[in-house]
Design a protein around this motif. Structure first.
Motif, PDB file in Angstrom:
ATOM      1  N   TYR A 188      11.682 -17.581  12.328  1.00 27.62           N
ATOM      2  CA  TYR A 188      10.668 -17.833  13.352  1.00 27.62           C
ATOM      3  C   TYR A 188      10.734 -19.290  13.792  1.00 27.62           C
ATOM      4  N   THR A 211       6.150  -7.643  10.154  1.00 28.89           N
ATOM      5  CA  THR A 211       5.016  -6.943  10.765  1.00 28.89           C
ATOM      6  C   THR A 211       3.695  -7.610  10.397  1.00 28.89           C
ATOM      7  N   GLU A 214       3.168 -10.844  12.484  1.00 31.37           N
ATOM      8  CA  GLU A 214       2.631 -10.509  13.796  1.00 31.37           C
ATOM      9  C   GLU A 214       1.123 -10.306  13.726  1.00 31.37           C
ATOM     10  N   LYS A 218      -2.050 -12.574  15.282  1.00 24.93           N
ATOM     11  CA  LYS A 218      -3.109 -11.960  16.092  1.00 24.93           C
ATOM     12  C   LYS A 218      -4.482 -12.332  15.538  1.00 24.93           C
ATOM     13  N   PHE A 224       2.240 -14.627  19.394  1.00 24.17           N
ATOM     14  CA  PHE A 224       3.445 -14.145  18.706  1.00 24.17           C
ATOM     15  C   PHE A 224       4.363 -13.618  19.796  1.00 24.17           C
ATOM     16  N   GLU A 226       7.895 -12.202  21.035  1.00 26.40           N
ATOM     17  CA  GLU A 226       9.179 -11.588  20.687  1.00 26.40           C
ATOM     18  C   GLU A 226      10.185 -11.963  21.768  1.00 26.40           C
TER      19      GLU A 226
END
Length: 294
Positions: A188, A211, A214, A218, A224, A226
């Motif tokens: 990341y 997951t 992410e 939130k 986040f 992509e």
């Protein structure tokens, strides 16, 4: 790290010393199989549903018949911890191959799969998580279906070895300069308060911890995104970190010998580490943040 005594196979629990498969085994000869690594904290699984779901997706993708239903798999994996009396931090390695049969590229008929799962202790890498790690960049020469967690890991192994030979923790992979992931983790890039990572396409592994990152973003109103980033962007990162079931949320503070933000771990990475510990229900005595305060 030694393996605990009892190993789960496709039909029973056996002592590790009694586990035996014929030499004509498709996992050995073709890499014709899939695997998962599941984290355990204090004797409890973390993200087990995500791992089992991904295991079955991989099996479907390579047309491999599973020896257990998902419900049976959960029961067997729980029993594996119980039989080995696991109360500490550990990991489960689980592998399923297409089975044992005379060597032929085509799938064998009427052959049952080979499955085994075993337990090893795995203490948390608290010092690394606190201070950050170094990485190298190297071309991504893997096949196009990296979303399948297959046994075909030789390119990953070579990349990790290149990193090890340069006293680095991980290798950041790229295709023509576009970063995909790492040899055994997702990566990341943080810039201007946003977390960027490669889209969950077929050419990267859809990490179970990914997951959660992410969701953590939130929860904290952190964008986040992509979207791919490039090797030449890395020196300009505000923060850089990687995730996996064994490395958790790991800060990267040096890449190819160059420091990221003077080698300091950034606030968004720290927030992701904090959220991870909360989600995994890490005890305060085992917390990295307790270690930082000491």
């Amino acid at each position: 790290m030694s393996v605990y005594d009892y190993v789960l196979t496709e039909s029973q629990f056996v002592h590790k010393d009694d586990l035996n498969y014929p030499f004509e085994e498709r996992g050995l000869q073709f890499g014709d199989g899939i695997y998962e690594v599941i984290r355990v904290y204090g004797g409890q699984y973390y993200l087990i549903e995500e791992h089992v779901e991904r295991l079955y997706r991989s099996a479907e993708a390579v047309k491999l018949k599973m020896p257990f239903t998902k419900e049976e798999m959960y029961e067997q994996l729980n029993e594996l911890l119980e039989k080995n009396q696991i109360q500490q931090d550990a990991k489960i390695y689980m592998q399923i191959t297409r089975g044992s049969a005379p060597r032929d590229h085509a799938f064998p008929l009427n052959v049952k799969s080979n499955l085994y799962a075993y337990v090893q202790d795995l203490p948390r890498k608290i010092d690394f998580m606190a201070d950050g790690v170094s990485a190298i960049t190297t071309p991504d020469v893997r096949w196009d279906w990296c979303y399948i967690k297959s046994l075909n890991l030789l390119p990953n192994v070579i990349a990790k070895q290149e990193a090890s030979e340069q006293s680095c923790f991980e290798a950041i992979l790229h295709k023509d300069g576009e970063v995909t992931e790492c040899s055994s983790s997702n990566v990341y890039f943080v810039r201007d308060g946003k977390v960027y990572t490669h889209p969950a396409k077929e050419n990267i592994l859809h990490g179970c911890v990914r997951t959660r990152i992410e969701q953590f973003c939130k929860d904290e109103d952190i964008p986040f995104v992509e979207e791919t980033f490039r090797v030449e962007d890395i020196p300009h990162a505000d923060e850089l970190f990687l995730t996996s079931s064994t490395a958790e949320v790991m800060p990267i503070v040096k890449v190819d010998g160059n420091l990221i933000q003077e080698g300091q771990v950034g606030p968004i990475t720290r927030k992701m580490q904090q959220k991870y510990e909360q989600d995994a229900q890490i005890k305060e005595s085992q917390s990295m943040f307790t270690h930082l305060k000491a």
